[in-house]
Design a protein around this motif. Structure first.
Motif, mmCIF file in Angstrom:
data_model
loop_
_atom_site.group_PDB
_atom_site.id
_atom_site.type_symbol
_atom_site.label_atom_id
_atom_site.label_comp_id
_atom_site.label_asym_id
_atom_site.label_seq_id
_atom_site.Cartn_x
_atom_site.Cartn_y
_atom_site.Cartn_z
ATOM 1 N N ARG A 1 5.449 9.746 -9.674
ATOM 2 C CA ARG A 1 4.932 10.023 -11.012
ATOM 3 C C ARG A 1 4.359 11.619 -11.181
ATOM 4 O O ARG A 1 4.409 12.043 -12.262
ATOM 5 C CB ARG A 1 3.833 9.208 -11.353
ATOM 6 N N MET B 1 0.810 -1.043 0.217
ATOM 7 C CA MET B 1 0.067 0.018 -0.020
ATOM 8 C C MET B 1 0.713 1.440 0.060
ATOM 9 O O MET B 1 0.770 2.137 -0.901
ATOM 10 C CB MET B 1 -0.946 0.076 0.988
ATOM 11 N N SER C 1 4.090 1.571 -0.595
ATOM 12 C CA SER C 1 5.023 1.625 -1.992
ATOM 13 C C SER C 1 4.058 2.056 -3.127
ATOM 14 O O SER C 1 4.679 2.837 -4.027
ATOM 15 C CB SER C 1 5.718 0.495 -2.243
ATOM 16 N N GLU C 2 3.095 1.678 -3.300
ATOM 17 C CA GLU C 2 2.153 2.102 -4.357
ATOM 18 C C GLU C 2 1.715 3.600 -4.315
ATOM 19 O O GLU C 2 1.785 4.366 -5.230
ATOM 20 C CB GLU C 2 0.548 1.372 -4.441
ATOM 21 N N TYR C 3 1.697 4.040 -3.321
ATOM 22 C CA TYR C 3 1.358 5.519 -2.724
ATOM 23 C C TYR C 3 2.548 6.235 -3.262
ATOM 24 O O TYR C 3 2.402 7.118 -4.043
ATOM 25 C CB TYR C 3 0.664 5.704 -1.456
ATOM 26 N N ASP D 1 -3.982 9.534 -7.541
ATOM 27 C CA ASP D 1 -4.308 8.407 -8.869
ATOM 28 C C ASP D 1 -4.786 7.217 -8.301
ATOM 29 O O ASP D 1 -4.516 6.120 -8.723
ATOM 30 C CB ASP D 1 -3.094 7.981 -9.281
ATOM 31 N N GLU E 1 4.882 5.448 -5.276
ATOM 32 C CA GLU E 1 5.176 5.429 -6.695
ATOM 33 C C GLU E 1 4.332 6.410 -7.351
ATOM 34 O O GLU E 1 4.787 7.216 -8.458
ATOM 35 C CB GLU E 1 4.904 3.975 -7.184
ATOM 36 N N SER E 2 3.034 6.417 -6.922
ATOM 37 C CA SER E 2 2.173 7.551 -7.672
ATOM 38 C C SER E 2 2.498 8.954 -7.291
ATOM 39 O O SER E 2 2.508 9.719 -7.994
ATOM 40 C CB SER E 2 0.703 7.230 -6.747
ATOM 41 N N CYS F 1 -4.853 5.841 -5.310
ATOM 42 C CA CYS F 1 -4.042 5.093 -4.322
ATOM 43 C C CYS F 1 -4.566 5.687 -3.015
ATOM 44 O O CYS F 1 -4.414 7.106 -2.760
ATOM 45 C CB CYS F 1 -2.568 5.308 -4.500
ATOM 46 N N GLU G 1 8.079 9.443 2.876
ATOM 47 C CA GLU G 1 7.595 8.370 3.574
ATOM 48 C C GLU G 1 7.585 9.275 5.091
ATOM 49 O O GLU G 1 6.803 8.666 5.758
ATOM 50 C CB GLU G 1 9.200 7.440 3.658
#
Length: 83
Positions: A11, A1, A3-5, A69, A7-8, A71, A52
């Protein structure tokens, strides 16, 4: 969760070359998230740490974390009461 945030957020990052040869990055939608570095890669690494820490502080202070996005980071109010 998380890590996806992150990454968003990466971007959405906007990098800017500063006059002294270093770089600065911000993320649209994440107020107060600013990173710097001697190179773009160093700036990106700093940005990951800043994001973080930003998430951690928002969770500790029971502040909302905006969706990026699609997340979303949800925190149970019960968990916050225990901490």
């Amino acid at each position: 969760m998380f890590s996806e945030y992150i990454e968003s957020a990466l971007r959405r990052a906007k990098y800017e070359a500063l006059g002294n040869g270093t770089y600065m990055a911000t993320v649209d939608g994440l107020q107060g998230v600013i990173a710097t570095g001697e190179t773009i890669e160093a700036c990106r690494e700093d940005l990951i740490e800043v994001i973080e820490e930003w998430i951690t502080i928002r969770l500790q202070r029971n502040l909302g974390i905006p969706a990026l996005d699609g997340c979303v980071i949800h925190v149970s109010q019960e968990l916050m009461a225990v901490v």
